[in-house]
Design a protein around this motif. Structure first.
Motif, PDB file in Angstrom:
ATOM      1  N   GLY A 284       0.511  -0.890  -0.262  1.00 30.09           N
ATOM      2  CA  GLY A 284      -0.586  -0.369  -0.041  1.00 30.09           C
ATOM      3  C   GLY A 284       0.733   1.235  -0.047  1.00 30.09           C
ATOM      4  N   LEU A 285       0.645   2.407   0.617  1.00 27.46           N
ATOM      5  CA  LEU A 285       1.111   3.434   1.187  1.00 27.46           C
ATOM      6  C   LEU A 285       2.035   2.979   1.754  1.00 27.46           C
ATOM      7  CD1 LEU A 285      -1.464   6.496   0.025  1.00 27.46           C
ATOM      8  CD2 LEU A 285      -0.159   4.947  -1.448  1.00 27.46           C
ATOM      9  N   ARG A 286       3.004   3.907   1.820  1.00 28.20           N
ATOM     10  CA  ARG A 286       3.872   4.127   2.327  1.00 28.20           C
ATOM     11  C   ARG A 286       4.321   5.740   3.039  1.00 28.20           C
ATOM     12  NH1 ARG A 286       8.503   1.421   5.619  1.00 28.20           N
ATOM     13  NH2 ARG A 286      10.745   2.854   5.747  1.00 28.20           N
ATOM     14  N   TYR A 287       4.164   6.149   4.144  1.00 31.50           N
ATOM     15  CA  TYR A 287       4.150   7.429   4.667  1.00 31.50           C
ATOM     16  C   TYR A 287       6.136   7.508   5.904  1.00 31.50           C
ATOM     17  CZ  TYR A 287       0.030   9.089   3.100  1.00 31.50           C
ATOM     18  OH  TYR A 287      -0.771  10.104   2.807  1.00 31.50           O
ATOM     19  N   VAL A 288       6.690   8.122   5.420  1.00 29.21           N
ATOM     20  CA  VAL A 288       7.804   8.577   5.971  1.00 29.21           C
ATOM     21  C   VAL A 288       7.752  10.499   6.012  1.00 29.21           C
ATOM     22  CG1 VAL A 288       9.016   6.848   4.628  1.00 29.21           C
ATOM     23  CG2 VAL A 288       9.809   8.781   4.272  1.00 29.21           C
ATOM     24  N   LEU A 289       9.198  10.758   7.228  1.00 32.42           N
ATOM     25  CA  LEU A 289       9.320  11.962   7.286  1.00 32.42           C
ATOM     26  C   LEU A 289      10.968  12.482   6.518  1.00 32.42           C
ATOM     27  CD1 LEU A 289       7.801  11.882  11.047  1.00 32.42           C
ATOM     28  CD2 LEU A 289       6.586  12.962   8.470  1.00 32.42           C
ATOM     29  N   TYR A 290      10.513  13.344   5.751  1.00 33.15           N
ATOM     30  CA  TYR A 290      12.162  14.021   5.415  1.00 33.15           C
ATOM     31  C   TYR A 290      12.489  15.807   5.745  1.00 33.15           C
ATOM     32  CZ  TYR A 290       9.531  15.790   1.784  1.00 33.15           C
ATOM     33  OH  TYR A 290       8.927  16.700   0.695  1.00 33.15           O
ATOM     34  N   LEU A 291      13.955  16.224   5.722  1.00 33.48           N
ATOM     35  CA  LEU A 291      13.825  17.100   5.604  1.00 33.48           C
ATOM     36  C   LEU A 291      14.445  17.861   5.078  1.00 33.48           C
ATOM     37  CD1 LEU A 291      13.822  17.662   9.629  1.00 33.48           C
ATOM     38  CD2 LEU A 291      16.544  18.040   8.674  1.00 33.48           C
ATOM     39  N   PHE A 292      14.181  19.742   4.568  1.00 29.78           N
ATOM     40  CA  PHE A 292      14.481  20.084   3.887  1.00 29.78           C
ATOM     41  C   PHE A 292      14.930  21.343   4.887  1.00 29.78           C
ATOM     42  CE2 PHE A 292      10.280  20.728   2.432  1.00 29.78           C
ATOM     43  CZ  PHE A 292       9.829  21.729   2.592  1.00 29.78           C
ATOM     44  N   VAL A 293      15.734  22.348   4.286  1.00 28.14           N
ATOM     45  CA  VAL A 293      15.842  23.918   4.283  1.00 28.14           C
ATOM     46  C   VAL A 293      15.627  24.872   3.366  1.00 28.14           C
ATOM     47  CG1 VAL A 293      17.761  25.869   5.652  1.00 28.14           C
ATOM     48  CG2 VAL A 293      17.490  23.263   6.732  1.00 28.14           C
ATOM     49  N   THR A 294      15.325  25.838   3.639  1.00 30.50           N
ATOM     50  CA  THR A 294      14.939  26.981   2.642  1.00 30.50           C
ATOM     51  C   THR A 294      15.290  28.493   3.707  1.00 30.50           C
ATOM     52  OG1 THR A 294      13.014  28.172   3.528  1.00 30.50           O
ATOM     53  CG2 THR A 294      12.363  25.586   2.544  1.00 30.50           C
ATOM     54  N   SER A 295      16.283  28.957   2.218  1.00 31.78           N
ATOM     55  CA  SER A 295      16.958  30.929   3.161  1.00 31.78           C
ATOM     56  C   SER A 295      15.554  31.065   4.231  1.00 31.78           C
ATOM     57  CB  SER A 295      17.145  31.336   1.410  1.00 31.78           C
ATOM     58  OG  SER A 295      17.426  32.615   1.704  1.00 31.78           O
ATOM     59  N   LEU A 296      16.877  31.960   4.353  1.00 29.79           N
ATOM     60  CA  LEU A 296      15.975  33.016   5.871  1.00 29.79           C
ATOM     61  C   LEU A 296      15.488  34.301   4.488  1.00 29.79           C
ATOM     62  CD1 LEU A 296      18.638  32.624   8.409  1.00 29.79           C
ATOM     63  CD2 LEU A 296      16.346  31.772   8.624  1.00 29.79           C
ATOM     64  N   ILE A 311      12.712   9.892   9.608  1.00 27.79           N
ATOM     65  CA  ILE A 311      12.217   8.248   9.884  1.00 27.79           C
ATOM     66  C   ILE A 311      11.474   8.111   9.163  1.00 27.79           C
ATOM     67  CG2 ILE A 311      11.232   8.603  12.155  1.00 27.79           C
ATOM     68  CD1 ILE A 311      11.276  11.277  13.231  1.00 27.79           C
ATOM     69  N   ALA A 312      11.375   6.840   9.397  1.00 28.50           N
ATOM     70  CA  ALA A 312      10.768   5.945   9.142  1.00 28.50           C
ATOM     71  C   ALA A 312       9.682   5.198  10.138  1.00 28.50           C
ATOM     72  CB  ALA A 312      10.874   5.030   8.021  1.00 28.50           C
ATOM     73  N   PRO A 313       8.819   4.766   9.859  1.00 27.22           N
ATOM     74  CA  PRO A 313       8.160   3.766  10.956  1.00 27.22           C
ATOM     75  C   PRO A 313       8.996   2.919  11.360  1.00 27.22           C
ATOM     76  CG  PRO A 313       6.926   3.582   8.572  1.00 27.22           C
ATOM     77  CD  PRO A 313       7.844   4.455   8.620  1.00 27.22           C
ATOM     78  N   ASP A 321      -4.400   1.722  12.176  1.00 26.27           N
ATOM     79  CA  ASP A 321      -5.583   1.226  11.559  1.00 26.27           C
ATOM     80  C   ASP A 321      -4.766   1.992  10.017  1.00 26.27           C
ATOM     81  OD1 ASP A 321      -7.497   1.576  13.570  1.00 26.27           O
ATOM     82  OD2 ASP A 321      -8.086   2.853  13.124  1.00 26.27           O
ATOM     83  N   VAL A 322      -4.071   2.780   9.661  1.00 27.85           N
ATOM     84  CA  VAL A 322      -3.447   3.083   8.401  1.00 27.85           C
ATOM     85  C   VAL A 322      -1.954   3.224   8.452  1.00 27.85           C
ATOM     86  CG1 VAL A 322      -3.355   4.627   6.243  1.00 27.85           C
ATOM     87  CG2 VAL A 322      -5.386   4.838   7.974  1.00 27.85           C
ATOM     88  N   SER A 323      -1.588   1.386   8.215  1.00 26.36           N
ATOM     89  CA  SER A 323      -0.083   1.081   8.908  1.00 26.36           C
ATOM     90  C   SER A 323       1.104   1.366   7.948  1.00 26.36           C
ATOM     91  CB  SER A 323      -0.096  -0.657   8.712  1.00 26.36           C
ATOM     92  OG  SER A 323      -1.237  -0.922   9.615  1.00 26.36           O
ATOM     93  N   ASN A 324       1.998   1.307   8.445  1.00 29.93           N
ATOM     94  CA  ASN A 324       3.572   1.669   7.558  1.00 29.93           C
ATOM     95  C   ASN A 324       3.338   3.065   7.171  1.00 29.93           C
ATOM     96  OD1 ASN A 324       5.705   0.587   7.011  1.00 29.93           O
ATOM     97  ND2 ASN A 324       5.173   0.328   4.924  1.00 29.93           N
ATOM     98  N   VAL A 325       2.982   3.953   8.310  1.00 34.85           N
ATOM     99  CA  VAL A 325       2.955   5.754   7.883  1.00 34.85           C
ATOM    100  C   VAL A 325       2.928   6.206   8.668  1.00 34.85           C
ATOM    101  CG1 VAL A 325       0.819   7.725   8.418  1.00 34.85           C
ATOM    102  CG2 VAL A 325       0.462   5.452   7.222  1.00 34.85           C
ATOM    103  N   VAL A 326       3.759   7.257   9.180  1.00 32.80           N
ATOM    104  CA  VAL A 326       4.761   8.832  10.798  1.00 32.80           C
ATOM    105  C   VAL A 326       4.227  10.034   9.668  1.00 32.80           C
ATOM    106  CG1 VAL A 326       6.527   7.224  11.424  1.00 32.80           C
ATOM    107  CG2 VAL A 326       7.560   8.105   9.503  1.00 32.80           C
ATOM    108  N   PHE A 327       3.968  10.312  10.160  1.00 35.82           N
ATOM    109  CA  PHE A 327       2.942  11.163  10.071  1.00 35.82           C
ATOM    110  C   PHE A 327       3.339  12.830  11.148  1.00 35.82           C
ATOM    111  CE2 PHE A 327      -0.122  14.886   9.261  1.00 35.82           C
ATOM    112  CZ  PHE A 327       0.026  15.084   8.304  1.00 35.82           C
ATOM    113  N   CYS A 328       4.101  13.489  10.695  1.00 37.12           N
ATOM    114  CA  CYS A 328       3.960  15.108  11.829  1.00 37.12           C
ATOM    115  C   CYS A 328       2.914  16.165  11.661  1.00 37.12           C
ATOM    116  CB  CYS A 328       5.540  14.898  12.474  1.00 37.12           C
ATOM    117  SG  CYS A 328       6.065  16.289  12.890  1.00 37.12           S
ATOM    118  N   ASN A 329       2.701  16.786  12.675  1.00 35.88           N
ATOM    119  CA  ASN A 329       2.272  17.824  11.788  1.00 35.88           C
ATOM    120  C   ASN A 329       3.097  18.973  13.290  1.00 35.88           C
ATOM    121  OD1 ASN A 329       0.119  16.848  12.911  1.00 35.88           O
ATOM    122  ND2 ASN A 329      -0.941  18.049  13.099  1.00 35.88           N
TER     123      ASN A 329
END
Length: 405
Positions: A284-296, A311-313, A321-329
């Protein structure tokens, strides 16, 4: 059940809940040097107060049955006020409807306690059928803004289609996390909006929004990337033009969709962003987290993006309920330079990791970008290997592997 049995069972329910919310978390050894995971989730359905779930009146509920069950707690917005960490969590009842509730902790890693009542959002003329995934932004205009997804059934869907939906960005603001003012929903050129985030500072005298345009509720279509737009008046939030600043890329962690997580953290080297990337796989769908930087100077210009996921699960995080997911807000930058990152695991529970601004910047600026091709990735890795197999490192490296014959 007689009165005595009722009271015994009620005390057991309350004591079990108290034991849970008073328990301490355990920091785990860092496996990558970038962050520390913690052994236990910081919020689950069991953390919600029993009086949210049970009718505790023996006259109306003599068997002490759960009346309004909670299915899950996940995807919280986060903010620190007077050294206390507050999470505005997405709480989902067994009826599948989500609502927001505030939980607070002095440590930020354990002993979160929910406020007495969930948040009752002011309603619009067209009621929200579902609301979720609030991002909290402390803006320089003095308000704390909450931007969240508001979902309604698609009015243009065939009568037989009861799953088609329209997602838009709802906006509220507050000064104390108790009284909330509802503003109009954000208007953009896109048919649907998910994962919208308000930038913490004015940009050219306007409110900056990170958006995630898409053509349909699930399918990204021509959208599915992180966009950027400016809005002149927060009380009449209209973005006339969206520009993609971080697009989807084939055979990467953000192949299918991507969206910004919490509001970016300001550092002396740029705005640090945490986003989620989605790819399809056999499971199915695999959710991971990634990082980036933008200009000041220009928050819409990406200046660094380390390759791969941040980060990955892992372990139980992969199941829910929705497996293989990490989600950050939601994340919090503390006064000592520490950063607490809160993420939902498989749409079921909330976990936390701890890191620092220095670690995030080191990771962002010194981790190679995605080379995009297998051969280039091998050459990239071989460069690292050659560096580590020099005369100074060879004795250590030889303990890890055997030389090719």
């Amino acid at each position: 059940m007689d009165q005595n049995d009722f009271q015994i069972r009620l005390r057991h329910i309350i004591q079990k809940h108290q034991k849970l919310i008073q328990s301490r978390n355990v920091k785990l050894e860092s496996e990558n040097g970038i962050y520390h995971r913690y052994r236990y989730p910081v919020l689950t359905a069991a953390h919600t107060p029993p009086f949210w779930r049970y009718d505790m009146d023996p006259k109306t509920n003599p068997l002490l049955l759960e009346r309004l069950g909670i299915n899950s707690v996940f995807n919280p917005g986060a903010i620190e006020i007077n050294k206390t960490v507050y999470l505005v969590a997405r709480v989902e009842g067994v009826d599948r409807k989500s609502f927001f509730a505030v939980a607070e902790s002095q440590t930020g890693v354990d002993q979160f306690t929910f406020h007495e009542h969930p948040i009752t959002l002011p309603e619009t003329d067209d009621p929200d059928v579902n609301v979720y995934d609030m991002r909290l932004t402390r803006h320089e205009d003095g308000w704390i803004y909450g931007v969240f997804c508001t979902e309604r059934q698609d009015p243009n869907a065939p009568e037989t289609d009861t799953s088609a939906a329209v997602a838009q960005a709802g906006i509220v603001r507050t000064t104390d996390l108790e009284k909330w003012e509802r503003l109009p929903n954000l208007k953009t050129p896109s048919l649907q909006q998910r994962n919208v985030v308000l930038h913490p500072e004015f940009v050219n005298g306007q409110y900056g929004f990170y958006t995630r345009p898409q053509d349909a509720f699930i399918e990204a279509g021509s959208g599915g990337s992180i966009g950027w737009g400016l809005c002149q008046d927060i009380k009449n939030p209209v973005i006339p033009k969206e520009t993609v600043i971080d697009g989807r890329i084939y055979h990467t962690v953000k192949e299918l969709k991507n969206g910004l997580g919490p509001p970016p953290i300001k550092s002396d080297k740029g705005w640090i962003h945490l986003a989620h990337g989605v790819r399809g796989c056999a499971a199915g769908l695999r959710y991971v987290l990634y990082l980036f930087v933008t200009s000041l100077r220009d928050p819409s210009r990406v200046i660094r993006e380390p390759g791969g996921y941040f980060i990955a699960p892992q372990g139980e995080e992969r199941v829910g309920d929705v497996s293989n997911v990490v989600f950050c807000n939601g994340w919090v930058k503390r006064a000592n330079g520490g950063v607490l990152i809160y993420y939902g695991a498989s749409d079921t529970r909330v976990h936390v990791i701890s890191t620092t601004i220095d670690q995030l910047l080191d990771y962002a600026f010194n981790t190679p970008e995605d080379a995009l091709y297998s051969e280039a990735c091998v050459l990239q890795r071989n460069d690292l290997i050659k560096k580590n197999l020099n005369k100074n490192m060879a004795p250590h490296a030889n303990l890890c592997t055997k030389r090719n014959i």
